[in-house]
Design a protein around this motif. Sequence first.
Motif, PDB file in Angstrom:
ATOM      1  N   ILE A 149      34.124  27.834  33.849  1.00 12.42           N
ATOM      2  CA  ILE A 149      34.644  27.788  32.477  1.00 12.42           C
ATOM      3  C   ILE A 149      35.909  28.635  32.363  1.00 12.42           C
ATOM      4  CG2 ILE A 149      34.163  28.445  30.094  1.00 12.42           C
ATOM      5  CD1 ILE A 149      31.219  27.775  30.622  1.00 12.42           C
ATOM      6  N   GLY A 150      35.891  29.812  33.012  1.00 15.71           N
ATOM      7  CA  GLY A 150      37.077  30.663  32.991  1.00 15.71           C
ATOM      8  C   GLY A 150      38.284  29.978  33.611  1.00 15.71           C
ATOM      9  N   ALA A 151      38.050  29.311  34.744  1.00 16.06           N
ATOM     10  CA  ALA A 151      39.149  28.588  35.400  1.00 16.06           C
ATOM     11  C   ALA A 151      39.656  27.452  34.521  1.00 16.06           C
ATOM     12  CB  ALA A 151      38.679  28.064  36.750  1.00 16.06           C
ATOM     13  N   ASP A 152      38.726  26.721  33.883  1.00 13.71           N
ATOM     14  CA  ASP A 152      39.131  25.630  32.992  1.00 13.71           C
ATOM     15  C   ASP A 152      39.919  26.159  31.789  1.00 13.71           C
ATOM     16  OD1 ASP A 152      37.849  23.868  34.673  1.00 13.71           O
ATOM     17  OD2 ASP A 152      36.027  23.744  33.444  1.00 13.71           O
ATOM     18  N   PHE A 153      39.514  27.327  31.290  1.00 17.42           N
ATOM     19  CA  PHE A 153      40.206  27.913  30.142  1.00 17.42           C
ATOM     20  C   PHE A 153      41.631  28.298  30.491  1.00 17.42           C
ATOM     21  CE2 PHE A 153      41.501  31.467  27.487  1.00 17.42           C
ATOM     22  CZ  PHE A 153      41.229  30.993  26.215  1.00 17.42           C
ATOM     23  N   LEU A 154      41.823  28.827  31.703  1.00 19.87           N
ATOM     24  CA  LEU A 154      43.171  29.207  32.116  1.00 19.87           C
ATOM     25  C   LEU A 154      44.087  27.985  32.260  1.00 19.87           C
ATOM     26  CD1 LEU A 154      42.345  31.985  34.743  1.00 19.87           C
ATOM     27  CD2 LEU A 154      43.407  32.284  32.493  1.00 19.87           C
ATOM     28  N   ARG A 155      43.494  26.841  32.648  1.00 24.20           N
ATOM     29  CA  ARG A 155      44.292  25.622  32.774  1.00 24.20           C
ATOM     30  C   ARG A 155      44.576  25.001  31.410  1.00 24.20           C
ATOM     31  NH1 ARG A 155      41.005  24.817  37.438  1.00 24.20           N
ATOM     32  NH2 ARG A 155      39.521  23.619  36.169  1.00 24.20           N
TER      33      ARG A 155
ATOM     34  N   LEU B 217      48.931  38.066  30.605  1.00 27.81           N
ATOM     35  CA  LEU B 217      47.849  37.106  30.809  1.00 27.81           C
ATOM     36  C   LEU B 217      47.641  36.819  32.293  1.00 27.81           C
ATOM     37  CD1 LEU B 217      45.793  35.042  29.766  1.00 27.81           C
ATOM     38  CD2 LEU B 217      47.672  33.407  29.524  1.00 27.81           C
ATOM     39  N   ASN B 218      48.722  36.704  33.035  1.00 28.12           N
ATOM     40  CA  ASN B 218      48.610  36.454  34.476  1.00 28.12           C
ATOM     41  C   ASN B 218      47.916  37.616  35.190  1.00 28.12           C
ATOM     42  OD1 ASN B 218      49.930  34.024  34.119  1.00 28.12           O
ATOM     43  ND2 ASN B 218      51.943  34.837  34.670  1.00 28.12           N
ATOM     44  N   GLU B 219      48.231  38.836  34.780  1.00 29.61           N
ATOM     45  CA  GLU B 219      47.574  40.003  35.375  1.00 29.61           C
ATOM     46  C   GLU B 219      46.086  40.016  35.052  1.00 29.61           C
ATOM     47  OE1 GLU B 219      49.667  43.377  33.942  1.00 29.61           O
ATOM     48  OE2 GLU B 219      51.495  42.996  35.122  1.00 29.61           O
ATOM     49  N   GLU B 220      45.766  39.694  33.808  1.00 25.18           N
ATOM     50  CA  GLU B 220      44.352  39.640  33.432  1.00 25.18           C
ATOM     51  C   GLU B 220      43.631  38.537  34.207  1.00 25.18           C
ATOM     52  OE1 GLU B 220      42.583  41.569  31.676  1.00 25.18           O
ATOM     53  OE2 GLU B 220      44.079  42.819  30.692  1.00 25.18           O
ATOM     54  N   ALA B 221      44.297  37.431  34.442  1.00 27.82           N
ATOM     55  CA  ALA B 221      43.683  36.337  35.202  1.00 27.82           C
ATOM     56  C   ALA B 221      43.424  36.763  36.645  1.00 27.82           C
ATOM     57  CB  ALA B 221      44.587  35.108  35.164  1.00 27.82           C
ATOM     58  N   GLU B 222      44.356  37.514  37.229  1.00 33.98           N
ATOM     59  CA  GLU B 222      44.156  38.009  38.593  1.00 33.98           C
ATOM     60  C   GLU B 222      42.982  38.985  38.650  1.00 33.98           C
ATOM     61  OE1 GLU B 222      47.812  39.680  39.877  1.00 33.98           O
ATOM     62  OE2 GLU B 222      48.849  37.743  40.021  1.00 33.98           O
ATOM     63  N   ASP B 223      42.897  39.889  37.663  1.00 37.09           N
ATOM     64  CA  ASP B 223      41.757  40.815  37.610  1.00 37.09           C
ATOM     65  C   ASP B 223      40.455  40.057  37.407  1.00 37.09           C
ATOM     66  OD1 ASP B 223      43.433  42.937  37.934  1.00 37.09           O
ATOM     67  OD2 ASP B 223      43.556  43.440  35.803  1.00 37.09           O
ATOM     68  N   PHE B 224      40.517  39.030  36.584  1.00 39.07           N
ATOM     69  CA  PHE B 224      39.340  38.198  36.320  1.00 39.07           C
ATOM     70  C   PHE B 224      38.821  37.574  37.616  1.00 39.07           C
ATOM     71  CE2 PHE B 224      37.591  33.988  35.086  1.00 39.07           C
ATOM     72  CZ  PHE B 224      36.589  34.400  34.234  1.00 39.07           C
ATOM     73  N   ALA B 225      39.714  37.006  38.410  1.00 39.03           N
ATOM     74  CA  ALA B 225      39.314  36.406  39.686  1.00 39.03           C
ATOM     75  C   ALA B 225      38.813  37.465  40.660  1.00 39.03           C
ATOM     76  CB  ALA B 225      40.496  35.647  40.287  1.00 39.03           C
ATOM     77  N   SER B 226      39.434  38.637  40.642  1.00 38.41           N
ATOM     78  CA  SER B 226      39.010  39.718  41.547  1.00 38.41           C
ATOM     79  C   SER B 226      37.610  40.217  41.199  1.00 38.41           C
ATOM     80  CB  SER B 226      40.018  40.863  41.465  1.00 38.41           C
ATOM     81  OG  SER B 226      39.607  41.955  42.255  1.00 38.41           O
ATOM     82  N   VAL B 227      37.337  40.385  39.900  1.00 40.03           N
ATOM     83  CA  VAL B 227      36.005  40.844  39.469  1.00 40.03           C
ATOM     84  C   VAL B 227      34.955  39.801  39.839  1.00 40.03           C
ATOM     85  CG1 VAL B 227      34.584  41.356  37.454  1.00 40.03           C
ATOM     86  CG2 VAL B 227      36.876  42.308  37.631  1.00 40.03           C
ATOM     87  N   PHE B 228      35.285  38.542  39.667  1.00 42.30           N
ATOM     88  CA  PHE B 228      34.351  37.473  40.021  1.00 42.30           C
ATOM     89  C   PHE B 228      34.010  37.521  41.511  1.00 42.30           C
ATOM     90  CE2 PHE B 228      33.274  33.176  41.388  1.00 42.30           C
ATOM     91  CZ  PHE B 228      32.346  32.795  40.444  1.00 42.30           C
ATOM     92  N   ALA B 229      35.039  37.746  42.354  1.00 40.99           N
ATOM     93  CA  ALA B 229      34.813  37.810  43.801  1.00 40.99           C
ATOM     94  C   ALA B 229      34.006  39.046  44.182  1.00 40.99           C
ATOM     95  CB  ALA B 229      36.152  37.805  44.534  1.00 40.99           C
TER      96      ALA B 229
END
Length: 341
Positions: A51-57, A222-234
């Motif tokens: 859902i997070g990935a879909d929201f970013l798109r 927003l791009n920085e938050e998206a990178e942190d979002f992906a990092s936290v998920f990993a």
Amino acid sequence: MLAITGVILTGAICLAGLHFGTEAQRQADSSVLLRSHVTSLSDNYSEAGQIGADFLRKPTEKLVDRYDHVLQQALSHLAETEKLVEAVETDAPQQISALRSGMNLYATRFHNIIAAQRIIGFSDKDGLQGKLGSAARQLELRLSELDQPRLTMLFLAMRINEKDFALRGDDKYFDRLRERVAEFETALKSSDLSEQQKAETTALVRTYEQAFMAYSVSQSSLNEEAEDFASVFARTRPPLLILSKFATDRYEAAARHADETRDLLSSSIKFAILGIGLLALIFGQRIAKSISRMTQAMQQLASGRSRPCAARSRSQRRNRRDGAGGRILQGQGRRTCRRAG
């Protein structure tokens, strides 16, 4: 007496089997429930990531509501999982603690993304995107009225840098756009337009530049938050995988324990039945021999070929060896001796 002993022994085995079977079933039910919650937790977590990935798109309010719902389900399964493993002597509680911290941070990052996206706008007509698009259209309309090809080409170069920044998020496009703005202002000053036209066009291009600067800063955030979002998920994924393996191992161990308990109970009952049968056979043979000897003695007494007292004496000795069946016949022997005497 033998029958009573057999019943007591069989009952004791059944009671013990019932106790161990109940305990094995309780562990099996607990392991099934644990595995179910962990599997659902893993599914919810993966769905939240999607859902997070879909929201970013393509951000929509529907995805925001769906994310909150899925995350609440995941946290609920995590709480139930924590209850099931809190008494277990493993590192599973530590993994749950790490997973909970990761999921809370994950939720925080996603809500930061939502807040940044609201500022930028969920569509090109909302937020900073809407202001940037409006400024670009006003400037484009003004240039179409002025009929200045050089200024129009520079403006198109600005729009290309704008689109490249929106797609790639690279700061170099921000710098390039500012360079095009400087070139645009220089060309505008050297044009044959009136001072009023130059002032109005300068105001429009600066409005466009400011709108782009505000948009680019928010987009970079927003791009920085998206990178942190992906990092936290990993980072949160490994504890979840460890917890999933723990739940699977516990489920398999509980299933093996239940099978072993059933096999043990079945074997115990079989051995008990076999033992009781052997004892019954042994005692039955001894009683049959005693009855046979006493029958022969009674026949001898009846025919007068043996003395009653001697027969009784031998019968008494045998009866002492042969147990309860012999004692019954012993009493009959005594009564026969009395009548013979």
